[in-house]
Design an enzyme around this catalytic site. Structure first.
Site, PDB file in Angstrom:
ATOM      1  N   THR A   1       9.499  -7.314 -12.572  1.00 13.43           N
ATOM      2  CA  THR A   1       9.071  -8.708 -12.680  1.00 13.43           C
ATOM      3  C   THR A   1       8.048  -9.022 -11.605  1.00 13.43           C
ATOM      4  O   THR A   1       8.271  -8.752 -10.421  1.00 13.43           O
ATOM      5  CB  THR A   1      10.275  -9.658 -12.520  1.00 13.43           C
ATOM      6  OG1 THR A   1      11.214  -9.390 -13.567  1.00 13.43           O
ATOM      7  CG2 THR A   1       9.832 -11.117 -12.605  1.00 13.43           C
TER       8      THR A   1
ATOM      9  N   CYS B   1       3.948   2.068  11.684  1.00 12.85           N
ATOM     10  CA  CYS B   1       4.782   2.953  10.874  1.00 12.85           C
ATOM     11  C   CYS B   1       5.344   4.106  11.684  1.00 12.85           C
ATOM     12  O   CYS B   1       6.251   4.799  11.251  1.00 12.85           O
ATOM     13  CB  CYS B   1       3.981   3.506   9.696  1.00 12.85           C
ATOM     14  SG  CYS B   1       2.671   4.649  10.186  1.00 12.85           S
TER      15      CYS B   1
ATOM     16  N   GLN C   1      -6.543  -0.671   5.646  1.00 14.91           N
ATOM     17  CA  GLN C   1      -7.194  -1.202   6.843  1.00 14.91           C
ATOM     18  C   GLN C   1      -8.659  -1.574   6.609  1.00 14.91           C
ATOM     19  O   GLN C   1      -9.303  -2.123   7.501  1.00 14.91           O
ATOM     20  CB  GLN C   1      -7.120  -0.182   7.986  1.00 14.91           C
ATOM     21  CG  GLN C   1      -5.737   0.020   8.564  1.00 14.91           C
ATOM     22  CD  GLN C   1      -5.249  -1.168   9.381  1.00 14.91           C
ATOM     23  OE1 GLN C   1      -5.998  -2.089   9.692  1.00 14.91           O
ATOM     24  NE2 GLN C   1      -3.971  -1.157   9.734  1.00 14.91           N
TER      25      GLN C   1
ATOM     26  N   ALA D   1       0.820  -1.211   0.000  1.00 12.15           N
ATOM     27  CA  ALA D   1       0.000   0.000   0.000  1.00 12.15           C
ATOM     28  C   ALA D   1       0.854   1.261   0.000  1.00 12.15           C
ATOM     29  O   ALA D   1       0.448   2.299  -0.538  1.00 12.15           O
ATOM     30  CB  ALA D   1      -0.946   0.002   1.194  1.00 12.15           C
ATOM     31  N   THR D   2       2.042   1.211   0.609  1.00 14.46           N
ATOM     32  CA  THR D   2       2.908   2.386   0.621  1.00 14.46           C
ATOM     33  C   THR D   2       3.302   2.780  -0.800  1.00 14.46           C
ATOM     34  O   THR D   2       3.214   3.955  -1.189  1.00 14.46           O
ATOM     35  CB  THR D   2       4.170   2.133   1.477  1.00 14.46           C
ATOM     36  OG1 THR D   2       3.785   2.035   2.851  1.00 14.46           O
ATOM     37  CG2 THR D   2       5.177   3.272   1.321  1.00 14.46           C
TER      38      THR D   2
ATOM     39  N   SER E   1      -3.357  -3.387   0.531  1.00 10.29           N
ATOM     40  CA  SER E   1      -2.214  -4.155   1.032  1.00 10.29           C
ATOM     41  C   SER E   1      -2.639  -5.602   1.254  1.00 10.29           C
ATOM     42  O   SER E   1      -3.699  -5.866   1.831  1.00 10.29           O
ATOM     43  CB  SER E   1      -1.715  -3.559   2.349  1.00 10.29           C
ATOM     44  OG  SER E   1      -0.748  -4.390   2.945  1.00 10.29           O
ATOM     45  N   ALA E   2      -1.805  -6.545   0.827  1.00  9.66           N
ATOM     46  CA  ALA E   2      -2.144  -7.964   1.009  1.00  9.66           C
ATOM     47  C   ALA E   2      -2.047  -8.392   2.458  1.00  9.66           C
ATOM     48  O   ALA E   2      -2.895  -9.131   2.968  1.00  9.66           O
ATOM     49  CB  ALA E   2      -1.217  -8.832   0.155  1.00  9.66           C
TER      50      ALA E   2
END
Length: 383
Positions: free
Chosen positions: A241, A326, A183, A75-76, A203-204
């Site tokens: 890749t 963070c 979130q 996500a960043t 984000s995963a």
């Protein structure tokens, strides 16, 4: 040594075993290990098929078209790509951006960077409940505003912003709307069409997938400038890749959320209510953020008269957080809690409890008991 009870799911949930199983099948010679960009042999074709299947799984989760999903490292990076990408591609229309003071650092630091390159950023203050006012956004829109960036769910408070309303306002005014939804996945229903979102970061690992992989939803027709060059992958928006195993893991995580959202949401709501009932009698306790407009898995609280660091040290059997991961490198009070009006003392005395898929009722009860015991002891020492 026994691990502490894990109550820091908002920072990083463990990967779901079903996700790990799918990923493992993409790593070895016997598995689907090929480069998805290798178009000259079967192993490359199989890897590409797996990547595209995962792209569809993520798209299904957010009600998007698979062609609108761009893989990133998380996500960043997605936040950076969205904000810098819009700023660079639309500079001829204007250089004004609107965001809030309580966004994730990936948004705030990116906006600060753009300010050094001639862009003007308006930082909105949150309301006392941690939500961003639609009226404040409307009042700050200008003819040169090119982007509004507001998070779906605040990572420290768990409060949910009025995303659909903001999306409708931005669409009516012709301003692009970016949402950091890291979130939100699996915690609230996200529909990019309903919410009229133009760009959205995912984000995963926040939804039980692997770390190091994420995605940016880019609505068809929206133009952004690439920030990573070299090969023209992802329709020229993000070269590199593709990590098949991580992408497959993210796809499986998204599919599980799609299938199990209702049952998991009910479980988290029950945990939230159970935990709060148990700790509410603690003297001097206050809940931070909107309870009415909040996700079920996050409870941020402060205890008056108790130092937050001392409280954390008094809870060695609990893995909890005094703020977002963070921002944990600094001893300064949370900028999010300060922004909603807490003084330094209360901001320092705040702890975020976040639970999830693998939390048990027994752990909820134990965590509540340990918190109550620690607060009582610390208040006794201070008396």
């Amino acid at each position: 040594m026994q691990n502490p009870i894990y109550m820091d799911y908002a920072a990083a949930p463990p990967a779901d075993p079903r996700v790990v199983e799918k990923m493992s099948a993409c790593l070895t010679l016997e598995g689907n290990f090929g480069n998805p960009a290798s178009r000259s042999h079967r192993l490359g074709w199989l890897a590409e098929e797996a990547v595209e299947n995962a792209r569809q799984q993520v798209a299904t989760l957010i009600q998007a078209d698979a062609r609108e999903i761009v893989w990133t490292s998380g996500a960043t990076e997605a936040d950076n790509l969205a904000i810098k990408g819009v700023a660079e591609a639309h500079a001829d229309k204007g250089k004004h951006i609107i965001t809030s003071r309580i966004e994730h650092k990936a948004v705030l630091d990116t906006c600060a960077y753009l300010e050094t390159h001639g862009y003007e950023v308006t930082y909105l203050d949150p309301q006392p409940d941690g939500r961003i006012s639609l009226e404040d956004i409307a009042n700050n829109l200008r003819t040169d505003t090119i982007l509004v960036s507001i998070m779906y769910v605040n990572n420290e408070l768990g409060c949910v912003n009025p995303i659909s309303e903001i999306g409708a306002l931005c669409r009516a005014k012709g301003v692009l709307f970016h949402v950091d939804a890291a979130q939100a996945m699996g915690k609230t229903v996200v529909d990019v069409e309903r919410d009229q979102i133009d760009l959205m970061s995912i984000s995963a690992h926040k939804m039980y997938g692997p770390k190091g992989i994420g995605a940016l939803y880019v609505k068809r027709g929206v133009t952004i400038a690439a920030q990573i060059h070299g090969g023209g992958h992802e329709r020229g928006m993000r070269s590199g890749t593709l990590p098949t195993h991580q992408i497959v893991g993210m796809g499986e995580a998204a599919a599980i959320v799609t299938q199990e959202f209702e049952s998991e949401e009910a479980k988290l709501q029950a945990f939230n209510a159970r935990f709060w009932r148990a700790i509410e009698p603690i003297a001097g306790l206050q809940r931070n953020g909107s309870e009415q407009h909040g996700v079920a898995n996050i409870i941020n609280l402060s205890v008056e008269g108790v130092d937050g660091e001392s409280l954390l040290l008094s809870l060695p059997q609990l893995a909890v957080s005094s703020g977002s991961a963070c921002n944990s490198a600094t001893m300064a009070p949370s900028y999010v809690l300060k922004a909603i009006g807490l003084n330094d003392e209360l901001a320092h005395a705040s702890i975020r409890f976040s639970f999830g898929r693998f939390t048990t009722e027994e752990e909820i009860d134990q965590a509540a008991q340990q918190l109550a015991t620690a607060v009582k002891r610390l208040k006794g020492m201070a008396a």
